[in-house]
Design a protein around this motif. Structure first.
Motif, PDB file in Angstrom:
ATOM      1  N   ALA A 159       0.829  -1.205   0.000  1.00  0.00           N
ATOM      2  CA  ALA A 159       0.000   0.000   0.000  1.00  0.00           C
ATOM      3  C   ALA A 159       0.865   1.257   0.000  1.00  0.00           C
ATOM      4  O   ALA A 159       0.548   2.249  -0.661  1.00  0.00           O
ATOM      5  CB  ALA A 159      -0.929  -0.008   1.207  1.00  0.00           C
ATOM      6  N   LYS A 160       1.974   1.226   0.736  1.00  0.00           N
ATOM      7  CA  LYS A 160       2.867   2.386   0.806  1.00  0.00           C
ATOM      8  C   LYS A 160       3.524   2.681  -0.535  1.00  0.00           C
ATOM      9  O   LYS A 160       3.874   3.831  -0.822  1.00  0.00           O
ATOM     10  CB  LYS A 160       3.954   2.139   1.853  1.00  0.00           C
ATOM     11  N   GLN A 161       3.725   1.660  -1.359  1.00  0.00           N
ATOM     12  CA  GLN A 161       4.469   1.812  -2.599  1.00  0.00           C
ATOM     13  C   GLN A 161       3.605   2.182  -3.803  1.00  0.00           C
ATOM     14  O   GLN A 161       4.126   2.561  -4.848  1.00  0.00           O
ATOM     15  CB  GLN A 161       5.217   0.506  -2.905  1.00  0.00           C
ATOM     16  N   LEU A 162       2.284   2.074  -3.680  1.00  0.00           N
ATOM     17  CA  LEU A 162       1.418   2.335  -4.821  1.00  0.00           C
ATOM     18  C   LEU A 162       1.429   3.809  -5.215  1.00  0.00           C
ATOM     19  O   LEU A 162       1.445   4.695  -4.365  1.00  0.00           O
ATOM     20  CB  LEU A 162      -0.014   1.896  -4.518  1.00  0.00           C
ATOM     21  N   THR A 163       1.397   4.052  -6.508  1.00  0.00           N
ATOM     22  CA  THR A 163       1.315   5.411  -7.041  1.00  0.00           C
ATOM     23  C   THR A 163       0.100   5.494  -7.967  1.00  0.00           C
ATOM     24  O   THR A 163      -0.583   4.499  -8.199  1.00  0.00           O
ATOM     25  CB  THR A 163       2.577   5.758  -7.849  1.00  0.00           C
ATOM     26  N   GLY A 164      -0.151   6.673  -8.495  1.00  0.00           N
ATOM     27  CA  GLY A 164      -1.302   6.863  -9.370  1.00  0.00           C
ATOM     28  C   GLY A 164      -1.248   6.048 -10.645  1.00  0.00           C
ATOM     29  O   GLY A 164      -2.268   5.868 -11.308  1.00  0.00           O
TER      30      GLY A 164
ATOM     31  N   PRO B 276      -7.518   7.176  -8.642  1.00  0.00           N
ATOM     32  CA  PRO B 276      -6.476   6.455  -9.371  1.00  0.00           C
ATOM     33  C   PRO B 276      -6.852   4.992  -9.598  1.00  0.00           C
ATOM     34  O   PRO B 276      -7.678   4.432  -8.875  1.00  0.00           O
ATOM     35  CB  PRO B 276      -5.255   6.570  -8.451  1.00  0.00           C
ATOM     36  N   ALA B 277      -6.248   4.372 -10.607  1.00  0.00           N
ATOM     37  CA  ALA B 277      -6.518   2.962 -10.884  1.00  0.00           C
ATOM     38  C   ALA B 277      -6.147   2.094  -9.692  1.00  0.00           C
ATOM     39  O   ALA B 277      -6.776   1.067  -9.442  1.00  0.00           O
ATOM     40  CB  ALA B 277      -5.755   2.522 -12.130  1.00  0.00           C
ATOM     41  N   ALA B 278      -5.128   2.488  -8.950  1.00  0.00           N
ATOM     42  CA  ALA B 278      -4.738   1.760  -7.735  1.00  0.00           C
ATOM     43  C   ALA B 278      -4.174   2.762  -6.739  1.00  0.00           C
ATOM     44  O   ALA B 278      -3.395   3.648  -7.108  1.00  0.00           O
ATOM     45  CB  ALA B 278      -3.707   0.685  -8.045  1.00  0.00           C
ATOM     46  N   GLN B 279      -4.598   2.652  -5.496  1.00  0.00           N
ATOM     47  CA  GLN B 279      -4.076   3.538  -4.458  1.00  0.00           C
ATOM     48  C   GLN B 279      -4.031   2.795  -3.135  1.00  0.00           C
ATOM     49  O   GLN B 279      -4.775   1.833  -2.926  1.00  0.00           O
ATOM     50  CB  GLN B 279      -4.936   4.796  -4.326  1.00  0.00           C
ATOM     51  N   GLY B 280      -3.146   3.222  -2.265  1.00  0.00           N
ATOM     52  CA  GLY B 280      -3.005   2.549  -0.985  1.00  0.00           C
ATOM     53  C   GLY B 280      -2.884   3.536   0.157  1.00  0.00           C
ATOM     54  O   GLY B 280      -2.396   4.661  -0.023  1.00  0.00           O
ATOM     55  N   THR B 281      -3.345   3.135   1.333  1.00  0.00           N
ATOM     56  CA  THR B 281      -3.202   3.945   2.533  1.00  0.00           C
ATOM     57  C   THR B 281      -2.789   3.047   3.692  1.00  0.00           C
ATOM     58  O   THR B 281      -3.173   1.874   3.743  1.00  0.00           O
ATOM     59  CB  THR B 281      -4.516   4.666   2.911  1.00  0.00           C
ATOM     60  N   VAL B 282      -2.023   3.593   4.597  1.00  0.00           N
ATOM     61  CA  VAL B 282      -1.618   2.887   5.812  1.00  0.00           C
ATOM     62  C   VAL B 282      -1.917   3.805   6.988  1.00  0.00           C
ATOM     63  O   VAL B 282      -1.547   4.980   6.985  1.00  0.00           O
ATOM     64  CB  VAL B 282      -0.126   2.517   5.790  1.00  0.00           C
ATOM     65  N   THR B 283      -2.602   3.272   8.005  1.00  0.00           N
ATOM     66  CA  THR B 283      -3.005   4.047   9.172  1.00  0.00           C
ATOM     67  C   THR B 283      -2.380   3.433  10.424  1.00  0.00           C
ATOM     68  O   THR B 283      -2.457   2.210  10.601  1.00  0.00           O
ATOM     69  CB  THR B 283      -4.540   4.049   9.309  1.00  0.00           C
ATOM     70  N   PRO B 284      -1.777   4.241  11.279  1.00  0.00           N
ATOM     71  CA  PRO B 284      -1.077   3.688  12.439  1.00  0.00           C
ATOM     72  C   PRO B 284      -1.987   3.148  13.534  1.00  0.00           C
ATOM     73  O   PRO B 284      -1.524   2.472  14.444  1.00  0.00           O
ATOM     74  CB  PRO B 284      -0.271   4.884  12.952  1.00  0.00           C
TER      75      PRO B 284
END
Length: 248
Positions: free
Chosen positions: A61-66, A98-106
């Protein structure tokens, strides 16, 4: 997707709806440690593949871009074909996403209920939210949008509860339907469709190590014309086929 995308389908009861949604998710997270997960034949890794881990989902998820492709081998065209509803599928930025996107929540620690709100029975405080991550992929199946949400949590049994805001939003669920779905959420290896129009399907997927993984499939929002292949039992079969594709 996060709770801030939640659109109350019944504006006159907005406060009550948000509270019920919060209670459903909080109660589920509080009880997750003692809940028993059911098993089944679907929702695991594809044949010959290894199960995903929470860390793998979070790092991806951290590595995904638009411009990233949907990860983990997710192939909605193949899933639709398996479900008997073949469509021409292309990656697409549906609704400006975006076609693919990622999020990380602490995550966050347990906290007191807001001032003026009585604590529900058995819930003296709002339960802690564990670290979590999501990967969202958008496609177009012929003319219909397809949204795939992969929600991962670092703790067992809470991924569906973390996903309740988007499940409620995408499925246009009433408060009573949110509560019913939270009480009867799928076990590991199971896939279930939301009440009402059946426009959202949720699969629980086995993971390696500690953690929990939910796959949420829908036509996104807003839906102007529902594709029958992406509702009800047909959507359940499509989601079941997608869950079976997951591999590291």
């Amino acid at each position: 997707m996060t709770a801030d995308r939640l659109v109350d389908p019944h504006p006159s009861g907005a406060a009550k709806y948000r509270r019920i949604l919060a209670l459903a998710g909080a109660a589920g997270m509080a009880l997750a440690g003692s809940a028993c997960s059911s098993s089944g034949s679907s929702g695991g890794a594809a044949s010959g593949g290894e199960r995903l881990s929470y860390d793998r989902v979070a790092s991806t998820a951290k590595q995904l871009t638009g411009t990233s492709a949907c990860p983990f081998g997710l192939d909605p065209a193949a899933a639709l074909k398996t479900a008997g509803a073949e469509r021409t599928v292309t990656p697409a930025a549906s609704g400006g996403h975006p076609a693919a996107q990622g999020t990380v929540t602490p995550g966050r620690p347990a906290e007191a209920w807001p001032s003026g709100q009585p604590a529900p029975s058995g819930l003296p405080s709002i339960p802690a939210v564990p670290p979590n991550a999501s990967v969202v992929c958008n496609f177009t199946a012929s003319k219909a949008p397809v949204e795939i949400d992969l929600v991962a949590a670092s703790e067992d049994g809470v991924a569906v509860n973390l996903a309740l805001p988007q499940i409620a939003d995408l499925g246009n669920l009433r408060a009573a339907e949110v509560m019913a779905f939270s009480k009867d959420k799928p076990g590991i290896g199971q896939t279930k469709v939301t009440p009402g129009r059946g426009t959202v399907a949720v699969a629980r997927v086995a993971v390696t190590g500690k953690g929990d993984l939910a796959l949420v499939v829908s036509q996104g929002r807003p839906v102007t014309k529902t594709d029958p292949a992406l509702t009800g039992e047909s959507l359940r079969k499509v989601t079941e086929a997608l869950a079976a594709q997951l591999r590291p």
